[in-house]
Design a protein around this motif. Structure first.
Motif, short mmCIF file in Angstrom:
data_model
loop_
_atom_site.label_atom_id
_atom_site.label_comp_id
_atom_site.label_asym_id
_atom_site.label_seq_id
_atom_site.Cartn_x
_atom_site.Cartn_y
_atom_site.Cartn_z
N GLU A 3 -72.12 -43.24 -7.09
CA GLU A 3 -70.77 -43.78 -7.04
C GLU A 3 -70.70 -44.91 -6.01
OE1 GLU A 3 -67.55 -40.57 -7.32
OE2 GLU A 3 -69.28 -39.54 -6.45
N TYR A 4 -69.93 -45.93 -6.34
CA TYR A 4 -69.82 -47.09 -5.46
C TYR A 4 -68.37 -47.53 -5.32
CZ TYR A 4 -74.77 -47.45 -6.58
OH TYR A 4 -76.10 -47.18 -6.76
N LYS A 5 -68.04 -47.99 -4.13
CA LYS A 5 -66.79 -48.71 -3.89
C LYS A 5 -67.19 -50.17 -3.72
CE LYS A 5 -63.91 -45.30 -1.58
NZ LYS A 5 -63.13 -45.02 -0.36
N ILE A 6 -66.56 -51.04 -4.47
CA ILE A 6 -66.78 -52.48 -4.34
C ILE A 6 -65.50 -53.03 -3.74
CG2 ILE A 6 -67.37 -54.61 -5.55
CD1 ILE A 6 -68.66 -52.80 -7.73
N ILE A 7 -65.57 -53.35 -2.46
CA ILE A 7 -64.37 -53.63 -1.66
C ILE A 7 -64.25 -55.13 -1.42
CG2 ILE A 7 -63.23 -53.16 0.53
CD1 ILE A 7 -65.04 -50.57 0.61
N PHE A 8 -63.05 -55.65 -1.66
CA PHE A 8 -62.76 -57.05 -1.36
C PHE A 8 -61.27 -57.19 -1.09
CE2 PHE A 8 -61.63 -56.84 -5.75
CZ PHE A 8 -60.82 -57.92 -6.06
N GLU A 9 -60.90 -58.35 -0.57
CA GLU A 9 -59.49 -58.61 -0.28
C GLU A 9 -58.81 -58.99 -1.59
OE1 GLU A 9 -56.89 -61.56 2.51
OE2 GLU A 9 -58.82 -60.86 3.27
N MET A 10 -58.21 -58.01 -2.21
CA MET A 10 -57.58 -58.23 -3.51
C MET A 10 -56.23 -58.92 -3.34
SD MET A 10 -56.64 -55.39 -6.42
CE MET A 10 -58.28 -54.71 -6.43
N PRO A 11 -56.00 -59.99 -4.08
CA PRO A 11 -54.71 -60.67 -3.97
C PRO A 11 -53.56 -59.81 -4.51
CG PRO A 11 -56.17 -61.85 -5.49
CD PRO A 11 -56.90 -60.64 -5.01
N LYS A 12 -52.38 -60.06 -3.98
CA LYS A 12 -51.20 -59.38 -4.52
C LYS A 12 -51.03 -59.83 -5.96
CE LYS A 12 -48.89 -58.90 -0.15
NZ LYS A 12 -47.69 -59.07 0.63
N ASN A 13 -50.52 -58.95 -6.78
CA ASN A 13 -50.31 -59.22 -8.21
C ASN A 13 -51.62 -59.52 -8.94
OD1 ASN A 13 -47.48 -58.95 -7.85
ND2 ASN A 13 -47.37 -61.07 -7.17
N TYR A 14 -52.73 -58.98 -8.47
CA TYR A 14 -54.02 -59.20 -9.12
C TYR A 14 -54.00 -58.59 -10.52
CZ TYR A 14 -58.97 -58.70 -10.17
OH TYR A 14 -60.19 -58.75 -10.79
N SER B 91 -62.96 -48.03 -12.30
CA SER B 91 -61.51 -48.11 -12.17
C SER B 91 -61.17 -49.21 -11.18
CB SER B 91 -60.91 -46.77 -11.73
OG SER B 91 -61.40 -46.39 -10.46
N VAL B 92 -59.97 -49.71 -11.31
CA VAL B 92 -59.44 -50.69 -10.37
C VAL B 92 -58.63 -49.90 -9.35
CG1 VAL B 92 -57.99 -52.74 -10.09
CG2 VAL B 92 -59.34 -52.43 -12.19
N GLU B 93 -58.96 -50.11 -8.08
CA GLU B 93 -58.32 -49.38 -6.99
C GLU B 93 -57.68 -50.38 -6.02
OE1 GLU B 93 -58.18 -46.13 -7.00
OE2 GLU B 93 -59.59 -45.79 -8.63
N PRO B 94 -56.83 -49.92 -5.12
CA PRO B 94 -56.20 -50.84 -4.16
C PRO B 94 -57.21 -51.62 -3.30
CG PRO B 94 -55.04 -48.75 -4.16
CD PRO B 94 -56.28 -48.57 -5.01
N TYR B 95 -58.40 -51.06 -3.06
CA TYR B 95 -59.41 -51.71 -2.23
C TYR B 95 -60.32 -52.63 -3.04
CZ TYR B 95 -62.14 -47.84 -4.17
OH TYR B 95 -62.73 -46.95 -5.02
N GLY B 96 -60.30 -52.52 -4.38
CA GLY B 96 -61.19 -53.29 -5.24
C GLY B 96 -61.55 -52.50 -6.47
N PHE B 97 -62.85 -52.23 -6.65
CA PHE B 97 -63.31 -51.50 -7.83
C PHE B 97 -64.10 -50.26 -7.44
CE2 PHE B 97 -63.30 -56.05 -8.99
CZ PHE B 97 -62.36 -56.01 -10.00
N TYR B 98 -63.97 -49.24 -8.25
CA TYR B 98 -64.79 -48.04 -8.14
C TYR B 98 -65.71 -48.05 -9.35
CZ TYR B 98 -66.13 -43.19 -8.88
OH TYR B 98 -66.85 -42.04 -9.11
N LEU B 99 -67.00 -47.74 -9.13
CA LEU B 99 -67.95 -47.70 -10.24
C LEU B 99 -68.77 -46.43 -10.15
CD1 LEU B 99 -69.61 -50.35 -12.14
CD2 LEU B 99 -71.19 -48.73 -11.12
N LEU B 100 -68.85 -45.73 -11.27
CA LEU B 100 -69.67 -44.52 -11.39
C LEU B 100 -70.85 -44.86 -12.29
CD1 LEU B 100 -70.22 -41.44 -11.17
CD2 LEU B 100 -68.78 -41.18 -13.20
N ASP B 101 -72.05 -44.77 -11.74
CA ASP B 101 -73.29 -45.03 -12.48
C ASP B 101 -73.87 -43.68 -12.89
OD1 ASP B 101 -75.83 -45.66 -13.38
OD2 ASP B 101 -76.45 -46.68 -11.55
N ASN B 102 -73.93 -43.42 -14.18
CA ASN B 102 -74.47 -42.16 -14.69
C ASN B 102 -75.99 -42.17 -14.81
OD1 ASN B 102 -72.07 -40.56 -15.03
ND2 ASN B 102 -71.50 -42.01 -16.60
N LEU B 103 -76.63 -43.23 -14.32
CA LEU B 103 -78.08 -43.37 -14.29
C LEU B 103 -78.70 -43.24 -15.68
CD1 LEU B 103 -78.74 -41.35 -11.02
CD2 LEU B 103 -78.39 -43.82 -11.26
N VAL B 104 -78.04 -43.86 -16.65
CA VAL B 104 -78.50 -43.85 -18.04
C VAL B 104 -79.21 -45.15 -18.39
CG1 VAL B 104 -77.70 -43.79 -20.45
CG2 VAL B 104 -76.69 -42.24 -18.77
#
Length: 80
Positions: free
Chosen positions: A4-15, A39-52
Motif C-alpha cells: 500500500e502506498y500514499k502518494i502525497i502532494f499539495e492538492m489544489p482546492k477544487n481539484y 482512491s483519491v484522498e485529501p492528501y493525494g492518492f492511495y494505491l493498493l498493489d496486489n502484486l499481480v
C-alpha cells in the motif's frame, strides 16, 4: 501479500481527478484478477498493489506521480 502506498502532494482546492483517472491502465488483469486499486484522498492518492502485474502498477504509479508534479514541486511516496 500486498503493498500500500500514499502518494502525497499539495492538492489544489477544487481539484478534479477525472482526467488522470481516465488515463490509468485497467486495474483488472485478463484473468479477471485485481492488479491494483486506488482512491483519491485529501492528501493525494492511495494505491493498493496486489502484486499481480508490476508493469501495470508501475505505469499507474508513474501517471499518478506525473499528475502530482503538475500541481506541486514535490511528491512524497510512503509505503504503508
Amino acid at each position: 501479500m500486498k503493498s500500500e502506498y500514499k502518494i502525497i502532494f499539495e492538492m489544489p482546492k477544487n481539484y478534479d481527478p477525472s482526467e488522470v483517472l481516465r488515463k490509468l491502465p485497467s486495474p483488472i488483469s485478463p484473468k479477471m484478477t485485481e492488479i491494483y486499486n486506488y482512491s483519491v484522498e485529501p492528501y493525494g492518492f492511495y494505491l493498493l498493489d496486489n502484486l499481480v502485474d508490476q508493469t501495470t502498477v508501475g505505469h499507474a504509479i508513474k501517471i499518478l506521480i506525473d499528475e502530482c508534479l503538475k500541481y506541486s514541486g514535490s511528491v512524497e511516496i510512503k509505503k504503508i
